[in-house]
Design a protein around this motif. Sequence first.
Motif, PDB file in Angstrom:
ATOM      1  N   ARG A 316       0.787  -1.153  -0.005  1.00 39.88           N
ATOM      2  CA  ARG A 316       0.075  -0.005   0.115  1.00 39.88           C
ATOM      3  C   ARG A 316       0.859   1.386  -0.088  1.00 39.88           C
ATOM      4  N   TRP A 317       2.027   1.326   0.668  1.00 39.81           N
ATOM      5  CA  TRP A 317       2.839   2.435   0.852  1.00 39.81           C
ATOM      6  C   TRP A 317       3.347   2.743  -0.471  1.00 39.81           C
ATOM      7  N   ILE A 318       4.259   1.403  -1.126  1.00 35.19           N
ATOM      8  CA  ILE A 318       4.455   1.548  -2.407  1.00 35.19           C
ATOM      9  C   ILE A 318       3.570   2.388  -3.418  1.00 35.19           C
ATOM     10  N   ARG A 319       2.191   1.730  -3.374  1.00 36.83           N
ATOM     11  CA  ARG A 319       1.197   2.331  -4.387  1.00 36.83           C
ATOM     12  C   ARG A 319       0.931   3.723  -3.923  1.00 36.83           C
ATOM     13  N   ASP A 320       0.607   4.204  -2.648  1.00 34.89           N
ATOM     14  CA  ASP A 320       0.277   5.439  -2.248  1.00 34.89           C
ATOM     15  C   ASP A 320       1.375   6.233  -2.829  1.00 34.89           C
ATOM     16  N   GLU A 321       2.541   6.199  -2.684  1.00 38.68           N
ATOM     17  CA  GLU A 321       3.485   7.221  -2.724  1.00 38.68           C
ATOM     18  C   GLU A 321       4.029   7.254  -3.961  1.00 38.68           C
ATOM     19  N   GLY A 322       4.098   6.348  -4.846  1.00 38.97           N
ATOM     20  CA  GLY A 322       4.232   6.404  -6.175  1.00 38.97           C
ATOM     21  C   GLY A 322       6.105   6.858  -6.664  1.00 38.97           C
ATOM     22  N   ILE A 323       6.632   6.113  -5.516  1.00 32.99           N
ATOM     23  CA  ILE A 323       7.951   6.622  -5.773  1.00 32.99           C
ATOM     24  C   ILE A 323       8.904   5.301  -6.446  1.00 32.99           C
ATOM     25  N   LEU A 324       8.555   4.022  -5.750  1.00 35.31           N
ATOM     26  CA  LEU A 324       9.057   2.966  -6.326  1.00 35.31           C
ATOM     27  C   LEU A 324       8.210   2.201  -6.975  1.00 35.31           C
ATOM     28  N   PRO A 325       8.688   1.349  -7.950  1.00 33.76           N
ATOM     29  CA  PRO A 325       7.947   0.510  -8.738  1.00 33.76           C
ATOM     30  C   PRO A 325       7.206  -0.693  -8.068  1.00 33.76           C
ATOM     31  N   PRO A 326       6.216  -0.986  -8.460  1.00 32.77           N
ATOM     32  CA  PRO A 326       5.313  -2.027  -7.442  1.00 32.77           C
ATOM     33  C   PRO A 326       5.926  -3.405  -7.732  1.00 32.77           C
ATOM     34  N   PRO A 327       5.795  -4.242  -6.852  1.00 29.13           N
ATOM     35  CA  PRO A 327       6.220  -5.401  -6.642  1.00 29.13           C
ATOM     36  C   PRO A 327       5.309  -6.286  -7.841  1.00 29.13           C
ATOM     37  N   ASP A 328       5.975  -7.260  -8.185  1.00 28.83           N
ATOM     38  CA  ASP A 328       5.139  -8.223  -9.418  1.00 28.83           C
ATOM     39  C   ASP A 328       4.086  -9.015  -8.867  1.00 28.83           C
ATOM     40  N   GLY A 329       4.097  -9.220  -7.458  1.00 26.95           N
ATOM     41  CA  GLY A 329       3.035 -10.171  -6.654  1.00 26.95           C
ATOM     42  C   GLY A 329       3.015 -10.113  -5.308  1.00 26.95           C
ATOM     43  N   LEU A 330       2.266 -10.477  -4.465  1.00 27.82           N
ATOM     44  CA  LEU A 330       2.193 -10.578  -3.292  1.00 27.82           C
ATOM     45  C   LEU A 330       1.542 -12.101  -3.003  1.00 27.82           C
ATOM     46  N   LEU A 331       2.417 -12.780  -2.153  1.00 27.29           N
ATOM     47  CA  LEU A 331       1.926 -14.122  -1.762  1.00 27.29           C
ATOM     48  C   LEU A 331       1.731 -13.959  -0.356  1.00 27.29           C
ATOM     49  N   LEU A 332       0.219 -14.032   0.234  1.00 26.80           N
ATOM     50  CA  LEU A 332      -0.141 -14.058   1.362  1.00 26.80           C
ATOM     51  C   LEU A 332      -0.549 -15.463   2.033  1.00 26.80           C
ATOM     52  N   LEU A 333       0.216 -15.814   3.068  1.00 25.09           N
ATOM     53  CA  LEU A 333      -0.112 -17.270   3.680  1.00 25.09           C
ATOM     54  C   LEU A 333      -0.890 -16.818   4.957  1.00 25.09           C
ATOM     55  N   SER A 334      -2.192 -17.132   5.131  1.00 24.42           N
ATOM     56  CA  SER A 334      -2.809 -16.972   6.072  1.00 24.42           C
ATOM     57  C   SER A 334      -2.793 -15.543   6.772  1.00 24.42           C
ATOM     58  N   PRO A 335      -3.108 -14.489   5.983  1.00 23.43           N
ATOM     59  CA  PRO A 335      -2.580 -13.105   6.438  1.00 23.43           C
ATOM     60  C   PRO A 335      -3.540 -12.481   7.496  1.00 23.43           C
ATOM     61  N   SER A 336      -2.975 -12.001   8.183  1.00 25.76           N
ATOM     62  CA  SER A 336      -3.839 -11.177   9.442  1.00 25.76           C
ATOM     63  C   SER A 336      -4.235  -9.935   8.800  1.00 25.76           C
ATOM     64  N   CYS A 337      -5.292  -9.598   8.798  1.00 25.60           N
ATOM     65  CA  CYS A 337      -5.691  -8.358   8.137  1.00 25.60           C
ATOM     66  C   CYS A 337      -6.829  -7.538   8.828  1.00 25.60           C
ATOM     67  N   ASP A 338      -6.943  -7.944  10.014  1.00 20.74           N
ATOM     68  CA  ASP A 338      -8.038  -7.297  10.706  1.00 20.74           C
ATOM     69  C   ASP A 338      -7.802  -7.191  12.299  1.00 20.74           C
ATOM     70  N   PRO A 339      -6.354  -6.662  12.513  1.00 17.68           N
ATOM     71  CA  PRO A 339      -6.230  -6.439  14.010  1.00 17.68           C
ATOM     72  C   PRO A 339      -7.103  -5.622  14.607  1.00 17.68           C
ATOM     73  N   SER A 340      -7.770  -4.708  14.194  1.00 16.81           N
ATOM     74  CA  SER A 340      -8.974  -3.942  14.691  1.00 16.81           C
ATOM     75  C   SER A 340      -9.958  -4.991  15.540  1.00 16.81           C
ATOM     76  N   HIS A 341      -9.952  -6.212  15.101  1.00 18.57           N
ATOM     77  CA  HIS A 341     -10.893  -7.015  15.933  1.00 18.57           C
ATOM     78  C   HIS A 341     -10.919  -7.007  17.288  1.00 18.57           C
ATOM     79  N   ALA A 342      -9.710  -6.780  17.751  1.00 14.53           N
ATOM     80  CA  ALA A 342      -9.452  -6.759  19.321  1.00 14.53           C
ATOM     81  C   ALA A 342     -10.122  -5.488  20.035  1.00 14.53           C
ATOM     82  N   PHE A 343     -10.674  -4.715  19.217  1.00 13.89           N
ATOM     83  CA  PHE A 343     -11.150  -3.611  19.776  1.00 13.89           C
ATOM     84  C   PHE A 343     -12.780  -2.948  19.283  1.00 13.89           C
ATOM     85  N   PRO A 344     -13.514  -3.918  19.746  1.00 15.20           N
ATOM     86  CA  PRO A 344     -15.122  -3.754  19.400  1.00 15.20           C
ATOM     87  C   PRO A 344     -15.703  -2.737  19.749  1.00 15.20           C
ATOM     88  N   GLU A 345     -16.794  -2.140  18.882  1.00 14.46           N
ATOM     89  CA  GLU A 345     -17.138  -0.931  19.274  1.00 14.46           C
ATOM     90  C   GLU A 345     -17.741  -0.893  20.658  1.00 14.46           C
TER      91      GLU A 345
END
Length: 533
Positions: A316-345
């Motif tokens: 996301r940082w690479i995409r947002d800033e547009g300074i470096l060329p993006p990677p060719d792919g992302l390999l995500l193995l059981s990625p953690s993508c919602d740490p906010s789950h520990a903070f319910p409303e």
Amino acid sequence: MREMYPHEEEMPYAREPLKSLYTFQRLFTTLCIVPWWVAYYGLLPRTSRPRESWSIKQIIAVNFTRRVYKVAERAGVTWGTRNPDKPCNNRTLKETRFEWVDPLPEECRSGVVVDDQVPFKKVGAFVWPKVKPTGSGVTGNNGKSTQGSPSSFASSSSDPSTLKEESSEPVIGVFLHGGGYCHMSAHETSNTSKIPRRLMKDKAFDEIYAVEYRLLQHAPFPAAIQDAAAVYAHILRQHELDITVSPITSQGPSVAGTPTIDNHLAPNSWLATTMEVRREKHEIKKRVAMAVKKKGCKIILIGDSAGGNLVLGVARWIRDEGILPPPDGLLLLSPSCDPSHAFPESPSSYIPRPHAETDYLVDTPEPRALLQRTFLGHHPLEVIHSPYVSPASQRCLRAFYGDTFATSVEELCIDRMNTRTIDHLRNMESGPPTPLLDIERSPTNLNHPALACPRGMSLFTDFPKVCVVLGDAERLEKEVIKLVGAMERDGVRVNTVWVKDAVHDILMMGWWDEDVRDRVWKDVEDWISQTVA
């Protein structure tokens, strides 16, 4: 004896001698229970096991690991870590070589990586293989190119009959290990090193840089992104990409700080005009396209569990800033993508993660909240909902797509992803977005990390190809499906490898069914081959 980390101060058994006593009794009682488990599940019919396909060995391993993980939650025990500031003697390494990587270059320091309280530092990396490839176009630390060209890049330990075509560019992996940002390391003896070891054994990569990024014990967010970005930039420079440009911005450098607005500013003083946004978008796309032509190698970011979360943040940082060329792919193995789950409303709105009886991950909100609060450091709690931290959180999905999509992707967690639902996601119209924190959304602002989406892009616009490995018996299943749904909604090419009856991060688990793991490895390596072709 080391000092207590901030997140351990509130843990009930984190102080000695309770810590040692609790750890010992937990391990001892768990070992005593093992014979009972063997007898009990051995007598039960297979249909009564947690998963019918599981062997006794798999059941014992899951139950044993789950009980041991409680030690980390209650007593703050960490394992497999090392000091990221400490060098490693290459004479002690058998499969890798240790290298220091310079801090992220000045010209790349913009956006979320800039933080007055988190300094940029040199980064250690364990590079697979141990012997540096010869005949490559890699530049050394002095910046001078070694003999040869990128097209002849190959691992010196590879068999000539299995080398990539002479015309191919070197394929480099950047591996970010898992461990919840508080366990494990990049060292070759770490459990997570099973992943780069297998990828190198199967010659899927020419080199893999395992990054010794700073864990939450050593520095808060965005230290880990800084470290991973530094290694990414280092690889680009080694392969003859000259990073000399400065970021193009409409209002000066964008720094991720507190998601609040100074009251004395006029409401629109920080908004870019439509023409400025268009100009910036065009110039950045042009600059990135030129950088891609000079890249000289193929790069895939690899991450398991928390490492997958970090991969998403770096991409996301690479995409947002547009300074470096993006990677060719992302390999995500059981990625953690919602740490906010520990903070319910609210406490009553907390929804436990699924598969409590079939995964070894624990899901007690209080200790997870302590860890995440330490990870955020001086940042306000709202940053936990940032796309850089929790891109699959319900609040984040609502902010970018509106309630209509957020509700639809929630329903997909029951039906899972298939061709019909993917087409539905791509074609459906999002409802009006729901701004977080009552802040008006800006197409270019990165000073509000909970809402950051520069140049009018969506959550995953312009992300590279993605391969996701996910077990249908693991606790992160629901949030990963949300992640895949959002990526598919934004047109990202996602290859999802579903692993039946598998727990969290099985490619790291040496005790899992080897036939199942081999099939997963084949799917992953086929995707890598197609991605870098």
